[in-house]
Design a protein around this motif. Sequence first.
Motif, PDB file in Angstrom:
ATOM      1  N   ILE A 196       0.844  -1.204   0.000  1.00  0.00           N
ATOM      2  CA  ILE A 196       0.000   0.000   0.000  1.00  0.00           C
ATOM      3  C   ILE A 196       0.877   1.250   0.000  1.00  0.00           C
ATOM      4  O   ILE A 196       0.622   2.212  -0.740  1.00  0.00           O
ATOM      5  N   GLY A 197       1.951   1.233   0.800  1.00  0.00           N
ATOM      6  CA  GLY A 197       2.890   2.354   0.785  1.00  0.00           C
ATOM      7  C   GLY A 197       3.578   2.498  -0.560  1.00  0.00           C
ATOM      8  O   GLY A 197       3.770   3.611  -1.057  1.00  0.00           O
ATOM      9  N   ALA A 198       3.952   1.349  -1.157  1.00  0.00           N
ATOM     10  CA  ALA A 198       4.582   1.384  -2.477  1.00  0.00           C
ATOM     11  C   ALA A 198       3.625   1.931  -3.526  1.00  0.00           C
ATOM     12  O   ALA A 198       4.037   2.640  -4.456  1.00  0.00           O
ATOM     13  N   PHE A 199       2.341   1.617  -3.392  1.00  0.00           N
ATOM     14  CA  PHE A 199       1.345   2.115  -4.343  1.00  0.00           C
ATOM     15  C   PHE A 199       1.218   3.639  -4.264  1.00  0.00           C
ATOM     16  O   PHE A 199       1.125   4.320  -5.294  1.00  0.00           O
ATOM     17  N   ILE A 200       1.215   4.179  -3.033  1.00  0.00           N
ATOM     18  CA  ILE A 200       1.155   5.638  -2.874  1.00  0.00           C
ATOM     19  C   ILE A 200       2.380   6.290  -3.508  1.00  0.00           C
ATOM     20  O   ILE A 200       2.271   7.297  -4.215  1.00  0.00           O
ATOM     21  N   TYR A 201       3.555   5.697  -3.278  1.00  0.00           N
ATOM     22  CA  TYR A 201       4.776   6.233  -3.895  1.00  0.00           C
ATOM     23  C   TYR A 201       4.707   6.115  -5.411  1.00  0.00           C
ATOM     24  O   TYR A 201       5.171   7.007  -6.135  1.00  0.00           O
ATOM     25  N   PHE A 202       4.131   5.023  -5.899  1.00  0.00           N
ATOM     26  CA  PHE A 202       4.018   4.811  -7.341  1.00  0.00           C
ATOM     27  C   PHE A 202       3.185   5.915  -7.993  1.00  0.00           C
ATOM     28  O   PHE A 202       3.555   6.435  -9.053  1.00  0.00           O
ATOM     29  N   ILE A 203       2.056   6.286  -7.353  1.00  0.00           N
ATOM     30  CA  ILE A 203       1.211   7.353  -7.897  1.00  0.00           C
ATOM     31  C   ILE A 203       1.984   8.656  -7.957  1.00  0.00           C
ATOM     32  O   ILE A 203       1.931   9.397  -8.954  1.00  0.00           O
ATOM     33  N   HIS A 204       2.741   8.942  -6.902  1.00  0.00           N
ATOM     34  CA  HIS A 204       3.555  10.169  -6.890  1.00  0.00           C
ATOM     35  C   HIS A 204       4.638  10.124  -7.972  1.00  0.00           C
ATOM     36  O   HIS A 204       4.823  11.091  -8.721  1.00  0.00           O
ATOM     37  N   ASN A 205       5.326   8.994  -8.072  1.00  0.00           N
ATOM     38  CA  ASN A 205       6.451   8.899  -8.992  1.00  0.00           C
ATOM     39  C   ASN A 205       6.003   8.962 -10.447  1.00  0.00           C
ATOM     40  O   ASN A 205       6.638   9.619 -11.273  1.00  0.00           O
TER      41      ASN A 205
END
Length: 429
Positions: A157-166
Amino acid sequence: MKYFFNRIYILLSNLQSKIAFYPSVFAIFGFLIAFALIYIENQGVSRYLLDHIPMLVVDNGNTALSILTACITGLISMMVFSFSMVMVLLNQAASNYSPRLLPGLISDKNHQVILGIYLATILYCIFVAVSIQPEGDSYQTPGFSVLVGIIFTVICIGAFIYFIHNISQSIQINNILDRIFRQAKTRLNFLLKTEENEDQEFPDTKEWYEYHSEKSGYFQNLSSDNLLDICNEKDTQFEILPVKGIFILKGIPLLKSKEKLDDETLKKVLANFNLARGELVNTNYVLAFKQITEVIVKAMSPGINDPGTALNALDYLAELLALRMQKQNRQFLKADKKVLIKMRSVDFEELLYQVLAPIRAYCKHDIIIIQKLGMLFYYLKSQKAVNAKYYEVLDIEAKNLFGDAKSVIKNEADLKKINAIEKQLNLKS
């Protein structure tokens, strides 16, 4: 052994540019971790945790299956959405900027690692769920493995949030240009660091033995250490004929050798040439010039009409050209202070022409772009160059640019601007 490790290094370098590389590696680790945890469960770790920290352990098989099923379905949805976003990113970059940018975007390690985390967690949860016995006793439920699966899901879930930002940052043209610039600058600095500035003596190669390519592909890189070892072993010297980055057709001359090579040695030599179907900036800095040029041309096309992007790209182009002026048009590889390999490099004159010719064709009518190019020439003429002829090349291209601009611009105020730039650059008629 050294030869083997160099070949492995080249192979891994090629695989890292594939979008499936890191996801595949992470998937293997997820599979192995699942079986490692199942083995640990057989040693009684869940029973121990159930006795000492019961609030962290799921002691019911049906509950554990429900949790893992929810994790698996949720992660599959996130992975599908993430892959869809990557495809949208690639499509938009190809449509708005240049299809040549796609290999660099695909090889973005951040996106690959995030997708790999998703895939590893999904596989882990699947194999742990298979090992659960719904009607088993509480001590038989792999509570610790389920707890690890929940932790992995939270990480996803944390990686997904970072993915949206990146990914929202990756699609911005300024960030794309900056990434291309940094990769090309790193490559050029590496070449400058390893370059021999003094004059090198290399024999005439007209009578040398010529060998041809056995396959087609873009000349990305070569294993220089292995080739130097072969030169020392066979007491010979090589001249590499093609320039890095060009497409080599099967059967065209690839190298010349001072001494005749036997079939086994030739096979080893050819194996050290990396011919691929794609191009990467981190192995061929010339590609960065092509990509930035295509961004400028695409931005100035009637369908896009984005001169702001063209102006930004010219800033990056100016800095890269200034760095290229510090590099010679040739490259030698040495071992024990003896020159063993001569390599060809793209001439600065040819590089500058290939960059500015399409820009002249598509931007000569825009006085703002012409002014910016005038500033580019002024900046480059004030920079240090390893060869004085580079300044003459700049004057020739500047004359070509302003000549084309004058042929299409009829406004007197704009023509005065062009004349002022020519005067500032001290261009001789």
